[in-house]
Design a protein around this motif. Sequence first.
Motif, PDB file in Angstrom:
ATOM      1  N   GLU A 278       1.005  -1.065  -0.077  1.00 37.17           N
ATOM      2  CA  GLU A 278       0.190  -0.022   0.103  1.00 37.17           C
ATOM      3  C   GLU A 278       0.796   1.142   0.063  1.00 37.17           C
ATOM      4  O   GLU A 278       0.393   2.123  -0.772  1.00 37.17           O
ATOM      5  N   ALA A 279       2.459   1.227   1.154  1.00 40.01           N
ATOM      6  CA  ALA A 279       2.945   2.176   0.785  1.00 40.01           C
ATOM      7  C   ALA A 279       3.766   2.389  -1.063  1.00 40.01           C
ATOM      8  O   ALA A 279       4.145   3.867  -0.986  1.00 40.01           O
ATOM      9  N   GLY A 280       3.472   1.756  -1.742  1.00 37.05           N
ATOM     10  CA  GLY A 280       4.038   2.043  -3.109  1.00 37.05           C
ATOM     11  C   GLY A 280       4.950   1.617  -3.483  1.00 37.05           C
ATOM     12  O   GLY A 280       5.727   1.582  -4.128  1.00 37.05           O
ATOM     13  N   ARG A 281       5.893   0.766  -2.467  1.00 34.47           N
ATOM     14  CA  ARG A 281       7.107  -0.133  -2.280  1.00 34.47           C
ATOM     15  C   ARG A 281       6.890  -1.678  -2.450  1.00 34.47           C
ATOM     16  O   ARG A 281       5.676  -1.323  -2.332  1.00 34.47           O
ATOM     17  N   TRP A 282       8.198  -2.440  -3.340  1.00 29.64           N
ATOM     18  CA  TRP A 282       7.277  -3.413  -2.986  1.00 29.64           C
ATOM     19  C   TRP A 282       7.714  -4.307  -2.167  1.00 29.64           C
ATOM     20  O   TRP A 282       8.783  -3.443  -1.022  1.00 29.64           O
ATOM     21  N   SER A 283       6.949  -5.195  -2.019  1.00 28.85           N
ATOM     22  CA  SER A 283       7.709  -6.121  -0.166  1.00 28.85           C
ATOM     23  C   SER A 283       8.789  -7.176  -0.724  1.00 28.85           C
ATOM     24  O   SER A 283       9.387  -7.676  -1.640  1.00 28.85           O
ATOM     25  N   LYS A 284       8.923  -7.731   0.026  1.00 29.16           N
ATOM     26  CA  LYS A 284       9.846  -8.830   0.708  1.00 29.16           C
ATOM     27  C   LYS A 284       9.996  -9.253   0.054  1.00 29.16           C
ATOM     28  O   LYS A 284       8.480 -10.188  -0.380  1.00 29.16           O
TER      29      LYS A 284
ATOM     30  N   ARG B  20      -9.143  -4.388 -29.158  1.00 30.44           N
ATOM     31  CA  ARG B  20      -7.772  -3.998 -28.963  1.00 30.44           C
ATOM     32  C   ARG B  20      -7.393  -2.936 -28.581  1.00 30.44           C
ATOM     33  O   ARG B  20      -6.456  -3.234 -27.750  1.00 30.44           O
ATOM     34  N   ASP B  21      -8.276  -1.725 -28.035  1.00 23.94           N
ATOM     35  CA  ASP B  21      -8.097  -0.730 -27.381  1.00 23.94           C
ATOM     36  C   ASP B  21      -7.737  -0.481 -26.687  1.00 23.94           C
ATOM     37  O   ASP B  21      -6.805  -0.313 -25.308  1.00 23.94           O
ATOM     38  N   LEU B  22      -7.670  -2.254 -25.742  1.00 18.90           N
ATOM     39  CA  LEU B  22      -7.844  -2.378 -24.112  1.00 18.90           C
ATOM     40  C   LEU B  22      -6.433  -3.204 -23.698  1.00 18.90           C
ATOM     41  O   LEU B  22      -6.278  -2.873 -22.374  1.00 18.90           O
ATOM     42  N   LEU B  23      -5.994  -3.693 -24.530  1.00 20.58           N
ATOM     43  CA  LEU B  23      -4.761  -4.062 -24.126  1.00 20.58           C
ATOM     44  C   LEU B  23      -3.804  -3.389 -24.915  1.00 20.58           C
ATOM     45  O   LEU B  23      -2.532  -3.749 -24.533  1.00 20.58           O
ATOM     46  N   LEU B  24      -3.886  -2.144 -25.471  1.00 22.31           N
ATOM     47  CA  LEU B  24      -2.709  -0.916 -25.913  1.00 22.31           C
ATOM     48  C   LEU B  24      -2.842  -0.043 -25.494  1.00 22.31           C
ATOM     49  O   LEU B  24      -2.937   0.763 -25.362  1.00 22.31           O
ATOM     50  N   ARG B  25      -3.893  -0.242 -24.314  1.00 24.51           N
ATOM     51  CA  ARG B  25      -3.806   0.949 -23.060  1.00 24.51           C
ATOM     52  C   ARG B  25      -2.813   1.062 -22.156  1.00 24.51           C
ATOM     53  O   ARG B  25      -1.580   0.182 -22.513  1.00 24.51           O
ATOM     54  N   ARG B  26      -2.422   2.073 -21.783  1.00 23.08           N
ATOM     55  CA  ARG B  26      -1.290   2.626 -20.564  1.00 23.08           C
ATOM     56  C   ARG B  26      -0.633   1.714 -19.613  1.00 23.08           C
ATOM     57  O   ARG B  26      -1.855   1.007 -19.343  1.00 23.08           O
ATOM     58  N   HIS B  27      -0.003   1.614 -19.887  1.00 18.16           N
ATOM     59  CA  HIS B  27       0.534   0.521 -18.233  1.00 18.16           C
ATOM     60  C   HIS B  27       1.134   1.064 -17.959  1.00 18.16           C
ATOM     61  O   HIS B  27       3.008   1.621 -18.013  1.00 18.16           O
ATOM     62  N   ARG B  28       1.290   0.907 -16.232  1.00 15.75           N
ATOM     63  CA  ARG B  28       1.774   1.983 -15.588  1.00 15.75           C
ATOM     64  C   ARG B  28       3.078   1.209 -14.492  1.00 15.75           C
ATOM     65  O   ARG B  28       2.180   0.200 -13.496  1.00 15.75           O
ATOM     66  N   HIS B  29       4.306   1.412 -14.715  1.00 14.00           N
ATOM     67  CA  HIS B  29       4.959   0.276 -13.831  1.00 14.00           C
ATOM     68  C   HIS B  29       5.296   1.322 -12.294  1.00 14.00           C
ATOM     69  O   HIS B  29       4.654   1.974 -12.091  1.00 14.00           O
ATOM     70  N   GLN B  30       5.465   0.239 -11.146  1.00 14.85           N
ATOM     71  CA  GLN B  30       5.568   0.811 -10.344  1.00 14.85           C
ATOM     72  C   GLN B  30       6.702   1.860 -10.275  1.00 14.85           C
ATOM     73  O   GLN B  30       5.995   2.739  -9.472  1.00 14.85           O
TER      74      GLN B  30
END
Length: 594
Positions: free
Chosen positions: A29-35, A93-103
């Motif tokens: 939830e804090a936006g960071r990767w867990s162990k 197709r529009d759904l698959l080409l949506r923006r992808h947001r990485h952490q």
Amino acid sequence: MEELRRTKDGSLEWRETARWVKYEEDVEEAGRWSKPFVAALQLTSLLELRTYLAHAAIILDAQVPALPPLCDLIIDEWINKSVMQEYLRAEVRDLLLRRHRHQFEGQTDPKTPYALRQLSGIGRSISHGIFNMTHTETGDLDGIGGPTRRKSQSRVSKVTSVTSMGSSQGSEATLTRNSSRGNLNFARKLPPDAESATILVGEVEFLARPVCAFVRVQNDICLGNLTEVNIPTRFIFLLLGPPGSAGRFREIGRAMGALCSDDIFQQQLYRAKNRSCIPDAVESFLHEVTVLPPGEWDPQIRIEPPKVLPVKDHRKLSPLDLVPLSLDDEKENIEVRRTDRLFGGLIGDIRCKAKYYVSDFRDGLALQCLASMIFLYFATLTPIIAFGAVLGVHTDNHMAAMESIVSAAFVGVIWALFSGQPLIIMGSTGPVLVFEAIVTMTCRTYDLDYLPIRFWIGLWTGFFLFIMVATDASHLVRYITRFTEEGFAALISFIFIFESLEKLLAVRKERNVCTYPMECPVLYSQCSCNITGELLELNQNISKSWCKVNGGRLVGDGCFYIPDVFFMSVLLFGGTFILSAKLKNFRNQPFFSD
């Protein structure tokens, strides 16, 4: 792994929620990767994953230059399998080409040069990303699959990067893994031969039922920002469904991610030769799963990775399964070789089949095979009777249902005893029916007897087959491509369609349609019953059936006219076609899924 989420402005985007580099890491939830921790999976998610993969659109060794063509390939496969309608193509197709947001995108390093951040943002604006899985070979597997992996490693160092820059049009940009965009800090932790598996799960309103796809990409290519680091994408798993399935799809995605991080499962994915190998790999993984009682353990507790990994010798694939076949070995397995000796192929077949000849019959003498025997009996008898009845119409009953049953029984026994292949089903087929119809028409044209002509055709056919066996001419079958098979099948289909329309028009000619009653004098023709020379008009007391029962004979055109026969034939024609088409598509429906 990325899930379909809504942003603050209400638009949809793919948001990274988990990744696997040997062990699972979740976005907290804090936006960071867990162990890193050992993934605790639900048994139901593994079973559902196996079911979805069994009915999924599986594409092996796809060669694509970019992500949009890959999306089109997946959508085409869904439409061909009748799991999705054509009108949904644009939305999916529009759904698959949506923006992808990485952490990592929310934590831009201030020390990163501005130009590099701009190039990374441009690349991310049209590309897509999901989940990362590092394919690393263990020390025990290197010795067996080493040549294949070394070949792959030599390709990974030089890959194609798909971005929005102008240089990507028709040219390939040579990029190293750390010289381009992405999470560079995470990329430094990956081995040089790392490859990614991508997982997309989500729910959408316009889908009435779930759709699943699995793709193995053949060429080493970085599909834009499909991953958070610049490494080739090898596998893609996609699962979409109607609303209300987000939590279940998330667990299925986690199950797929845990499987892809398993060394043995990775080998099975790389070695898969057909679509059935993928659910079989999940099945073999399920055989090694340990289930914990729900009341004695909290699934929310994250298990720390062990310091010493357990031995996996019992799960390793055999060397024969892992060592890739050479080109010559593959040809030897799938092609018939010419021996350049008289009856050389026949002698080789006898030597190869002799040790299995007795077991082919002995193994079938079991109670478990009784149901299969009954099924094969009816599966063989039904088309023989059906085609035999049609043959009787085309051959003036010279070869009808009874002759077809006797000939199929005799030839089937001879074939099973002397061919060494007792499981092959003998019987009439569509091409045989067409051939017999052509022979009958030829005999009628030239006023020839059908049975003597058919006898000599059989003798000449046997003679030509004898010559082919003696000279190993069967090796020429390798030059018969799918185009030849489909062309011949199209010819047979066209002949059947033409004959059905011809029969329908024959009914139209014999039983003409009366558009206006005054134009059909047959409607007003009288019908009489001739009994011992006396003509009796039909009325309420004297009917057609009464006339036949009392030995009379119907006289008059009005006795034999039956209205609306043609329209009834059209209804039967169209209804049969619609029913056949619906039943053909019904077998692809998930009503009887496992």
